[in-house]
Design a protein around this motif. Sequence first.
Motif, PDB file in Angstrom:
ATOM      1  N   LYS A   5      -7.251 -44.025  48.527  1.00  0.00           N
ATOM      2  CA  LYS A   5      -8.257 -43.198  47.884  1.00  0.00           C
ATOM      3  C   LYS A   5      -7.606 -42.437  46.733  1.00  0.00           C
ATOM      4  N   VAL A   7      -7.902 -39.318  43.982  1.00  0.00           N
ATOM      5  CA  VAL A   7      -8.547 -38.036  43.706  1.00  0.00           C
ATOM      6  C   VAL A   7      -8.124 -37.580  42.316  1.00  0.00           C
ATOM      7  N   GLU A  43      -4.610 -39.870  47.426  1.00  0.00           N
ATOM      8  CA  GLU A  43      -4.869 -38.763  48.342  1.00  0.00           C
ATOM      9  C   GLU A  43      -3.580 -38.320  49.036  1.00  0.00           C
TER      10      GLU A  43
END
Length: 68
Positions: A5, A7, A43
């Motif tokens: 992920k 960010v 992440e």
Amino acid sequence: MADQKIVKHIVTNVTDGPKVLNSMPPGILAAGDSTDEPVSLTEAEYESAKATGWFKFGAAAAKAADKD
């Protein structure tokens, strides 16, 4: 393996010296400097950088650093 992920955050170095930010692409932030734009981090890298206490994350952190 699953994709990591990503960010995005504006990052401010809150220490008295330069620090490496393991973002994409990596960079070095001088003491008190903030990124101009949100930077991309996995992440896991975000959590790691947050745990150091060397950085504040988000636009509010950058504005607070400007007031110091």
